[in-house]
Motif scaffolding. Structure first.
Motif, PDB file in Angstrom:
ATOM      1  N   LEU A 275       0.877  -1.214  -0.201  1.00  0.00           N
ATOM      2  CA  LEU A 275      -0.014   0.115   0.007  1.00  0.00           C
ATOM      3  C   LEU A 275       0.823   1.246  -0.019  1.00  0.00           C
ATOM      4  O   LEU A 275       0.881   2.145  -0.623  1.00  0.00           O
ATOM      5  N   TRP A 276       1.920   1.375   0.918  1.00  0.00           N
ATOM      6  CA  TRP A 276       2.713   2.291   0.733  1.00  0.00           C
ATOM      7  C   TRP A 276       3.430   2.529  -0.638  1.00  0.00           C
ATOM      8  O   TRP A 276       3.763   3.514  -1.151  1.00  0.00           O
ATOM      9  N   ALA A 277       4.006   1.174  -1.216  1.00  0.00           N
ATOM     10  CA  ALA A 277       4.386   1.251  -2.670  1.00  0.00           C
ATOM     11  C   ALA A 277       3.298   1.795  -3.778  1.00  0.00           C
ATOM     12  O   ALA A 277       3.827   2.362  -4.498  1.00  0.00           O
ATOM     13  N   LEU A 278       2.022   1.455  -3.473  1.00  0.00           N
ATOM     14  CA  LEU A 278       0.995   2.128  -4.599  1.00  0.00           C
ATOM     15  C   LEU A 278       1.247   3.573  -4.355  1.00  0.00           C
ATOM     16  O   LEU A 278       1.011   4.141  -5.575  1.00  0.00           O
ATOM     17  N   GLY A 279       1.259   4.153  -3.380  1.00  0.00           N
ATOM     18  CA  GLY A 279       1.153   5.653  -3.221  1.00  0.00           C
ATOM     19  C   GLY A 279       2.633   6.196  -4.060  1.00  0.00           C
ATOM     20  O   GLY A 279       2.183   7.052  -4.607  1.00  0.00           O
ATOM     21  N   VAL A 280       3.404   5.407  -3.888  1.00  0.00           N
ATOM     22  CA  VAL A 280       4.715   6.009  -4.715  1.00  0.00           C
ATOM     23  C   VAL A 280       4.677   5.624  -6.107  1.00  0.00           C
ATOM     24  O   VAL A 280       5.191   6.361  -7.062  1.00  0.00           O
ATOM     25  N   VAL A 281       4.009   4.570  -6.580  1.00  0.00           N
ATOM     26  CA  VAL A 281       4.029   4.209  -7.910  1.00  0.00           C
ATOM     27  C   VAL A 281       2.830   5.449  -8.718  1.00  0.00           C
ATOM     28  O   VAL A 281       3.477   5.858  -9.554  1.00  0.00           O
ATOM     29  N   ALA A 282       1.945   5.847  -7.903  1.00  0.00           N
ATOM     30  CA  ALA A 282       1.164   6.942  -8.470  1.00  0.00           C
ATOM     31  C   ALA A 282       2.103   8.313  -8.398  1.00  0.00           C
ATOM     32  O   ALA A 282       1.813   9.105  -9.369  1.00  0.00           O
ATOM     33  N   GLU A 283       2.847   8.411  -7.508  1.00  0.00           N
ATOM     34  CA  GLU A 283       3.880   9.550  -7.372  1.00  0.00           C
ATOM     35  C   GLU A 283       4.794   9.454  -8.746  1.00  0.00           C
ATOM     36  O   GLU A 283       5.185  10.447  -9.437  1.00  0.00           O
ATOM     37  N   VAL A 284       5.221   8.227  -9.064  1.00  0.00           N
ATOM     38  CA  VAL A 284       6.121   8.191 -10.069  1.00  0.00           C
ATOM     39  C   VAL A 284       5.482   8.587 -11.205  1.00  0.00           C
ATOM     40  O   VAL A 284       5.990   9.303 -12.501  1.00  0.00           O
ATOM     41  N   LEU A 285       4.184   7.876 -11.640  1.00  0.00           N
ATOM     42  CA  LEU A 285       3.270   8.228 -12.929  1.00  0.00           C
ATOM     43  C   LEU A 285       3.155   9.781 -12.876  1.00  0.00           C
ATOM     44  O   LEU A 285       3.138  10.577 -13.912  1.00  0.00           O
ATOM     45  N   MET A 286       3.097  10.316 -11.766  1.00  0.00           N
ATOM     46  CA  MET A 286       2.765  12.188 -11.589  1.00  0.00           C
ATOM     47  C   MET A 286       3.820  12.653 -12.290  1.00  0.00           C
ATOM     48  O   MET A 286       4.170  13.600 -12.873  1.00  0.00           O
ATOM     49  N   PHE A 287       5.243  12.075 -11.577  1.00  0.00           N
ATOM     50  CA  PHE A 287       6.462  12.660 -11.916  1.00  0.00           C
ATOM     51  C   PHE A 287       6.821  12.622 -13.540  1.00  0.00           C
ATOM     52  O   PHE A 287       7.280  13.490 -14.225  1.00  0.00           O
TER      53      PHE A 287
END
Length: 383
Positions: free
Chosen positions: A242-254
């Motif tokens: 779940l923590w990783a999901l948040g950062v995957v979304a962050e990567v896509l945003m970047f």
């Protein structure tokens, strides 16, 4: 500038290891202190100490970097001292000793990133839209670490946690030795202005106030989310994902930030980020037992960190001249640290006394207050 001229992988490898360390501390540091038997108040204090050091250390190192111009030397020195000082954790696990270790290693750790941001932007030579393409590797390092450690701590005791951190810190040291130096080009527009004069430019102080509020709102998230989800019955492996999901979304945003910032102003991106943060904390505090709500709340990390950080870095880069870049980035880090420390402290004291819902509600109000300030005090800029 061509892609070949940019030391892309050297810069990216540093971000990967640096944020791998954040991926090993943000979700699991409070869990480790809980494993050692500390109360929520003591956990909040121990987590707040590195953030408090972030209020002081970046400004000292930022001034030194601007004065000496030896930013890469500061990065390497800070990385080595971070590793050596954190290794003192193997000596004792008492509260006083851990507090000292948290303060000492953070003083050097927070010397590193603001100076490295200046080096990265200097390599980009004004192409700040490409910053997100380099920085996304930090998010990838976070994802790898948080998923791997989440699974590891399902199989093995949390007693191995300090060793995992030391290994990641060694990676930061090695990657810092691989990075070539670069200095920002002097800007004719604001090169002659002093740091304080640039700080008084329209909207700059309002921006920095909102940085503090945004990080204050993240206090319960970074301090107690893992414990919160464990209490709701989620496994450590699932929590890591779940923590990783948040950062995957962050990567896509970047990956999409260059197009977003080309179309929308920094002010509008920041405003949207704050409003979505206010929504996210309400969802996590009141509805995290519903998996679909939790998944949506974690996807909102794309806004509460991804778009906010990319827009903030661009705002700082364009608001200060070459000789003040280090201080501008350091003040950003310092106010983020101030907000983060206050967030960790208030959540530590309110978590058991008032509960998760109330604690996250305070976070939501802080993010909404930042949105109001941006809407009323920051001038519209050209995208």
């Amino acid at each position: 500038m061509t892609t070949a001229a940019l030391p892309y992988w050297r810069l990216s490898s540093f971000y990967l290891f640096y944020f791998a360390l954040l991926g090993s501390t943000a979700p699991f540091l409070a869990l480790y202190f809980d494993h050692l038997g500390f109360s929520s108040a003591r956990i909040g204090e121990l987590v707040a100490i590195p953030m408090l050091m972030r209020c002081v250390a970046p400004n000292i190192w930022g001034w030194l970097g601007d004065y000496s111009g030896r930013r890469l030397a500061i990065v390497r020195f800070g990385a080595v001292c971070t590793l050596l000082s954190f290794s003192l954790i193997f000596v004792s696990k008492t509260y006083a000793w851990l507090a000292m270790v948290m303060a000492l290693h953070a003083f050097f750790w927070h010397a590193v990133l603001p100076q490295f941001e200046v080096i990265t932007l200097a390599h980009l030579k004004g192409q700040t839209s490409r910053y997100s393409q380099v920085r996304l590797w930090g998010s990838i390092g976070f994802i790898i670490t948080v998923v791997a450690l989440g699974r590891l701590f399902e199989w093995l005791s949390l007693d191995i946690y300090p060793l995992a951190l030391v290994l990641i810190m060694a990676g930061i040291v090695i990657s810092s030795l691989w990075v070539p130096n670069a200095e920002p080009v002097q800007s004719e527009r604001i090169a002659g202005d002093g740091f304080l004069q640039q700080l008084r430019s329209p909207g700059v102080l309002a921006f920095y106030a909102c940085v503090g509020l945004m990080q204050l709102s993240h206090g319960p998230y970074y301090t107690f989310l893992t414990l919160h989800l464990e209490q709701l019955g989620y496994s450590r492996g699932l929590i890591g994902m779940l923590w990783a999901l948040g950062v995957v979304a962050e990567v896509l945003m970047f990956l999409g930030m260059s197009k977003i910032l080309a179309r929308f102003s920094v002010r509008r991106v920041l405003l949207a980020s704050f409003l979505l943060a206010a929504l996210r904390w309400v969802l996590l505090g009141s509805f995290a037992e519903y998996v679909w709500v939790l998944l949506f709340a974690q996807v909102l990390h794309a806004a509460t960190f991804g778009s906010f950080h990319a827009a903030a870095i661009q705002f700082v880069q364009r608001s200060f001249g070459a000789r003040q870049q280090g201080q501008g980035q350091a003040l950003y880090a310092a106010l983020a640290g101030t907000g983060g420390a206050l967030g960790a402290l208030y959540s530590g004291y309110s978590w058991n006394a008032l509960g998760a819902t109330f604690t996250f509600s305070i976070a939501s109000l802080a993010a909404f207050a930042a949105a109001v300030i941006i809407a009323t005090r920051m001038q519209e800029d050209r995208p």
